[in-house]
Design a protein around this motif. Structure first.
Motif, mmCIF file in Angstrom:
data_model
loop_
_atom_site.group_PDB
_atom_site.id
_atom_site.type_symbol
_atom_site.label_atom_id
_atom_site.label_comp_id
_atom_site.label_asym_id
_atom_site.label_seq_id
_atom_site.Cartn_x
_atom_site.Cartn_y
_atom_site.Cartn_z
ATOM 1 N N GLU A 151 30.305 -6.625 -28.780
ATOM 2 C CA GLU A 151 30.691 -5.226 -29.034
ATOM 3 C C GLU A 151 31.276 -5.054 -30.438
ATOM 4 O OE1 GLU A 151 30.331 -6.223 -24.937
ATOM 5 O OE2 GLU A 151 31.753 -7.079 -26.399
ATOM 6 N N ASP A 154 27.724 -7.050 -35.611
ATOM 7 C CA ASP A 154 26.463 -6.453 -36.043
ATOM 8 C C ASP A 154 25.741 -7.467 -36.914
ATOM 9 O OD1 ASP A 154 24.470 -4.599 -36.177
ATOM 10 O OD2 ASP A 154 25.741 -2.995 -36.973
ATOM 11 N N SER A 158 18.134 -6.377 -40.837
ATOM 12 C CA SER A 158 17.335 -6.157 -39.643
ATOM 13 C C SER A 158 15.851 -6.065 -40.001
ATOM 14 C CB SER A 158 17.801 -4.868 -38.952
ATOM 15 O OG SER A 158 17.287 -4.814 -37.641
ATOM 16 N N GLY A 162 14.850 -2.496 -33.619
ATOM 17 C CA GLY A 162 16.025 -1.712 -33.239
ATOM 18 C C GLY A 162 17.086 -2.508 -32.497
ATOM 19 N N GLU A 163 17.598 -1.908 -31.406
ATOM 20 C CA GLU A 163 18.675 -2.513 -30.636
ATOM 21 C C GLU A 163 18.257 -3.835 -29.980
ATOM 22 O OE1 GLU A 163 22.102 -1.688 -30.196
ATOM 23 O OE2 GLU A 163 21.460 -0.705 -32.050
ATOM 24 N N SER A 164 16.957 -3.952 -29.648
ATOM 25 C CA SER A 164 16.487 -5.212 -29.038
ATOM 26 C C SER A 164 16.560 -6.361 -30.032
ATOM 27 C CB SER A 164 15.056 -5.058 -28.507
ATOM 28 O OG SER A 164 15.055 -4.361 -27.286
ATOM 29 N N ARG A 166 18.662 -6.491 -32.632
ATOM 30 C CA ARG A 166 20.100 -6.757 -32.795
ATOM 31 C C ARG A 166 20.607 -7.598 -31.623
ATOM 32 N NH1 ARG A 166 24.440 -4.374 -30.529
ATOM 33 N NH2 ARG A 166 26.423 -4.632 -31.623
ATOM 34 N N GLY A 167 20.201 -7.229 -30.401
ATOM 35 C CA GLY A 167 20.621 -7.970 -29.211
ATOM 36 C C GLY A 167 20.125 -9.395 -29.220
ATOM 37 N N TYR A 225 20.472 -6.999 -23.275
ATOM 38 C CA TYR A 225 20.401 -6.473 -24.640
ATOM 39 C C TYR A 225 19.001 -6.443 -25.252
ATOM 40 C CZ TYR A 225 25.485 -6.552 -24.682
ATOM 41 O OH TYR A 225 26.802 -6.306 -24.398
ATOM 42 N N ASP A 227 14.769 -5.760 -24.710
ATOM 43 C CA ASP A 227 13.631 -5.262 -23.931
ATOM 44 C C ASP A 227 12.467 -6.232 -24.137
ATOM 45 O OD1 ASP A 227 11.166 -4.006 -23.273
ATOM 46 O OD2 ASP A 227 12.032 -2.013 -23.578
#
Length: 413
Positions: A151, A154, A158, A162-164, A166-167, A225, A227
């Motif tokens: 949390e 970061d 990148s 996206g968020e995947s 980063r996860g 986190y 997909d």
């Protein structure tokens, strides 16, 4: 077992973490990486900070061709060098794979290739994105005083995903963080064998088993986190190399470095030093083919990480020490380490099955359908990677073989 001071002086400790630029808190992670380079390197940072947009709008290659050729001589210290290698690695992967596997390039332009090569040589790393860039040096805290938790973390740079993405990077980082007490325990175990100190050795093995369990727990967060459809069809190609890859059979020419093309493997979990260190300490012996691949991956590690593995390799054998001692308590503690290491590898197989094998089957089933999207990403998976890891291994057979040879390391009572 009591030792007097004279004996301690005569028997120097095997090694310390500091000697290999490792820390108790961070293990193999680069502690507090820089996220800014000096002003002369603004053109690199401007592109590296905007990669997802430049790639998705098909503008990255044209931006790279316009980039000035900068000298690496103004970079000071290993942290600036690591950030520069990270930036140029991300730019290179985006440049190569901007148009997917259909329209790859055969030549990395001089203005990118020459400084990238120079920085790679200074760090002892290859000129391609490696685990040491992608995970170990690609993180920052949102609140500098806050915890090393997802949390509050970061990535520095990148790529599409996206968020995947980063996860994927940050969960892998948490696996490395969970390993840190285990890395410390490797050193303690090695030193305890030399002393010799049975109690210290037993404690070190318990600490190591606990750390490996926590690595498996951290890996489980991948489901929360990342997909699988985005990982397989969007992210994975950007981790691919130009060795053992049918999409780039001729390798890549680094203009201004060599007229001959060069071949390098893509990013792979096998480039993480952690499991190599555990395998060496526990004397896990993999098949000839798996060993060859794993040893090749060591060329993709920072030199001091490689040296750490070699130090363990050259030290007295833990397994032999336990067999010779006939100590049941040590045998049980050793077997617990082997057992949880096999469990970690079994869980890694489950992750790969979900994120690659099953995702590949799903992507194949939907191929040709007009609106095959996952979130904001159009799905166009690379066919050349269906059964292979981005490092070039036949992925499931390799992982199962390595897991099975780990299990075979158990000392029978």
């Amino acid at each position: 077992m009591e030792n007097n001071n004279d004996e301690n002086e005569e028997k120097p400790l095997l090694f310390t973490l500091r000697r290999f630029h490792l820390s108790e808190d961070y293990g193999f992670l680069l502690p507090n990486p820089l996220s800014e380079l000096p002003a002369p390197y603004g053109p690199w940072m401007e592109i590296a900070n905007n990669l997802p947009h430049l790639i998705q709008s098909h503008q990255l290659r044209s931006q790279v061709y316009k980039m000035p050729q900068l000298s690496s001589q103004h970079l000071k210290g290993h942290r600036e060098l690591y950030l520069a290698h990270l930036a140029l690695s991300f730019i290179t992967m985006g440049f190569i794979w901007q148009e997917g596997e259909q329209e790859t390039v055969k030549l990395l332009p001089r203005n990118l290739a020459v400084p990238y090569w120079e920085i790679s040589q200074m760090l002892g790393l290859p000129p391609i994105l490696v685990h040491a860039d992608f995970v170990l040096a690609n993180w920052k805290k949102k609140n500098p005083n806050g915890p090393l938790e997802i949390e509050n973390l970061d990535t520095i740079f990148s790529l599409p995903g996206g968020e995947s993405l980063r996860g994927f990077i940050l969960v892998t980082l948490l696996v490395e963080k969970a390993a840190a007490p285990g890395v410390k325990a490797v050193v303690q175990a090695g030193n305890a064998i030399l002393q010799p100190d049975k109690e210290a050795l037993h404690k070190a093995l318990q600490e190591m088993a606990k750390a490996i369990k926590e690595m498996t727990d951290a890996l489980k967060r991948m489901h929360d986190y990342v997909d699988p459809a985005i990982f397989y069809a969007v992210i994975r190609i950007f981790l691919s190399g130009w060795k053992d890859n049918p999409a780039m059979p001729g390798g890549l020419i680094y203009e201004g470095v060599s007229d001959e093309p060069m071949s390098y493997s893509g990013g792979s979990a096998a480039q993480s030093t952690v499991l190599h260190a555990f395998d060496e300490l526990l004397t896990i012996r993999h098949s000839k083919e798996s060993t060859a691949f794993l040893h090749r991956m060591r060329d993709y590690m920072p030199p001091h990480h490689r040296a750490f593995i070699e130090e363990i390799q050259s030290a007295p054998s833990l397994k032999q020490h336990i067999l010779s001692s006939g100590n049941e308590k040590l045998r049980i503690a050793y077997n617990q380490c082997v057992s949880v290491l096999a469990d970690l590898r079994t869980y890694h197989i489950a992750i790969v099955t979900k994120f690659i094998i099953t995702a590949a089957a799903n992507a194949k089933a939907k191929k040709g359908k007009p609106s095959h999207w996952a979130g904001n990403f159009q799905i166009n998976p690379p066919s050349s990677l269906q059964e292979r890891g981005t490092g070039g291994s036949g992925i499931l057979s390799f992982l199962k073989s390595v897991r099975d040879t780990t299990r075979a390391g158990i000392i029978q009572g």
